[in-house]
Scaffold this active site. Structure first.
Site, PDB file in Angstrom:
ATOM      1  N   GLN A  88       0.815  -1.210   0.000  1.00  0.00           N
ATOM      2  CA  GLN A  88       0.000   0.000   0.000  1.00  0.00           C
ATOM      3  C   GLN A  88       0.853   1.266   0.000  1.00  0.00           C
ATOM      4  OE1 GLN A  88      -3.112  -1.458   3.204  1.00  0.00           O
ATOM      5  NE2 GLN A  88      -4.010   0.103   1.905  1.00  0.00           N
ATOM      6  N   HIS A  89       0.211   2.360  -0.338  1.00  0.00           N
ATOM      7  CA  HIS A  89       0.719   3.725  -0.152  1.00  0.00           C
ATOM      8  C   HIS A  89       1.780   4.184  -1.147  1.00  0.00           C
ATOM      9  CE1 HIS A  89      -1.324   3.136   3.617  1.00  0.00           C
ATOM     10  NE2 HIS A  89      -0.367   2.403   4.139  1.00  0.00           N
ATOM     11  N   ASP A  96      -2.357  -4.984   0.242  1.00  0.00           N
ATOM     12  CA  ASP A  96      -1.860  -6.279   0.704  1.00  0.00           C
ATOM     13  C   ASP A  96      -2.581  -6.798   1.948  1.00  0.00           C
ATOM     14  OD1 ASP A  96      -0.717  -4.285   2.275  1.00  0.00           O
ATOM     15  OD2 ASP A  96       1.352  -4.903   1.905  1.00  0.00           O
TER      16      ASP A  96
END
Length: 484
Positions: free
Chosen positions: A71-72, A235
């Site tokens: 992520q991110h 995830d």
């Protein structure tokens, strides 16, 4: 029977699983490594995916694919779809000052008011991990690159787009779970907050393309060869789907990061920043607490002691509960939860009697688990039901972690059979998109979990709580001093 594939494009590697769409039976797998570092060109992910696909025997017989991803990570594209600069990953902490600035700005200069405003807007308080803070860093550190940004994507969005064969940024797609980790999408309204994106970029953001948010079981795209592409997921949401988690289930994942996540029917808004209020991959919510330091704490302790993981485990289990007062605060790479990006790790309570390899090994395992136990407490504080705990990730293979975790977490711990749960969740989502059903398919369990039980050991949490805020901080060109 049709086959589906799930991809886990994680921080360290890319994994591919191919499964039977109806039963979930594993057919074959493949993997490839990612380069080290916190700043990586997305092309390296694409190359690793191709290698992992080849290692899995190809996807010529696969009807649908979905991607779970770290992520991110900030992937910025220009109007032609070209990558503007290397992606900043979730664990790149250079945007920590930008995070603090964004919190203050939304609170008109008051950090507490700003934290509350962010929590109410997106369910989370920005820290260096979130994409919105990386965009602010880009605007300040590389304004020419920021001015070129025509689209912003996350790792899984970009890989799905690449698999589709499109070069049009208007075709980018994502899902609720990954969008909820950007810092400019609201799980309360299921919509982007372009005002927050504009705040980050320091310019009008109405023309910036953001990926279309696809419903959990919907089709995101179809490749040129007719392969159905599912929405994909972040995830942690992918792992929850792979594990078949329902409300009340908690997963403690010990990988590069440590994650305590739970399925919740309601969104959360924690102004303390301990819990990030994400969405899940089914239409519910996935509040979680994430630490930067998990299995790498075990890696570091093993290096210090000159032993492998099995040796570290044996040493840790030979030491007494609480390591005779030796406490490791595991902020080796700074920390995200609590938000201490400049913190360092520390050993407390050194005495002649506890300066042994066994005591240090025990302190490393207990310190890592105490940080995760703090995250579990934070979930409870938000009213999230906690009934079962599953331990997953590479660190869950440590016998010491399995046996010590129940005493630190205060609950029985179930350890499912080893598996690629993020990729499995993505495969299940691919099967969902292929079937066009209202709910995700029910697959047979891979095997019964092993359950570990141990008496609660409050002394471990108590001695950790007494010293965790005494850690030091190091900034470039400065001496070490107390962490504020």
């Amino acid at each position: 029977m049709p086959l589906v594939a799930g991809v886990d494009s994680s921080t360290q590697s890319c994994k591919v699983v191919v499964r039977d769409a109806e039963t979930g039976a594993l057919v074959r797998t493949g993997r490839a490594s990612h380069p080290d570092g916190t700043e990586i060109h997305p092309d390296r992910w694409w190359e690793a995916l191709q290698t992992a696909i080849a290692d899995a025997g190809g996807l010529d017989d696969v009807a649908a694919v979905a991607v779970g991803g770290q992520q991110h990570g900030m992937v910025v594209l220009d109007a032609s779809g070209a990558v503007i600069r290397e992606a900043l990953l979730w664990n790149d902490t250079r945007s920590a000052p930008a995070a603090a600035d964004l919190v203050r700005e939304l609170g008109d200069g008051d950090p507490e008011a700003g934290a509350a405003a962010w929590a109410q807007a997106i369910g989370s308080v920005p820290v260096a991990s979130l994409t919105v803070t990386k965009l602010r860093w880009l605007a300040d550190a590389e304004p020419e690159n920021a001015a070129r940004v025509a689209a912003v994507a996350l790792p899984h969005d970009w890989l799905t787009w690449k698999l589709s064969g499109s070069t049009d940024i208007a075709d980018l797609a994502t899902d609720r779970s990954d969008a909820s980790g950007t810092g400019y999408w609201s799980p309360f309204t299921d919509d982007y907050r372009r005002d927050l994106l504009a705040l980050a970029l320091r310019r009008d953001a109405d023309a910036v393309v953001l990926p279309r948010v696809v419903a959990p079981g919907a089709v995101a795209a179809t490749s040129a060869t007719g392969v159905v592409l599912g929405a994909g997921a972040g995830d942690n949401a992918g792992a929850a789907l792979g594990l078949g988690m329902v409300e009340g289930d908690v997963a403690v994942s010990i990988g590069t990061s440590g994650v305590v996540s739970a399925i919740s029917a309601e969104p959360t808004a924690d102004a303390t920043g301990m819990v990030t209020g994400f969405a899940d991959a089914t239409g519910a919510f996935l509040p979680l607490a994430c630490t930067l330091n998990a299995s790498r704490v075990l890696d570091a302790a093993g290096r210090m002691l000159g032993v492998d993981h099995a040796g570290l485990s044996e040493l840790a289990l030979s030491a007494p509960v609480g390591a005779d007062g030796l406490v490791l605060v595991p902020y080796l790479e700074g920390e995200r939860t609590p938000n201490k990006p400049d913190a360092t790790g520390a050993l407390h309570g050194l005495r002649l009697g506890n300066t042994t390899p066994a005591h240090l090994a025990r302190a490393a395992v207990e310190g890592m688990l105490c940080a995760l136990a703090d995250g579990l407490d934070a979930l409870r504080d938000q009213g999230v039901p906690v009934r079962t705990v599953s331990l997953i990730g590479g660190g869950a293979q440590s016998e010491a972690v399995r046996r010590i975790a129940p005493s630190v977490l205060g609950l029985d711990v179930a350890v499912p059979p080893p598996g690629e749960y993020v990729a499995d969740g993505a495969a299940r989502q691919a099967a969902w998109a292929l079937a066009g059903s209202a709910t995700a398919p029910t697959w047979s369990a891979a095997g019964d979990p092993e359950v570990y039980r141990a008496p609660a050991a409050p002394v471990v949490r108590e001695q950790y709580a007494a010293v965790r805020d005494l850690t030091a901080t190091r900034r470039a060109g400065q001496e070490v001093g107390p962490q504020d």
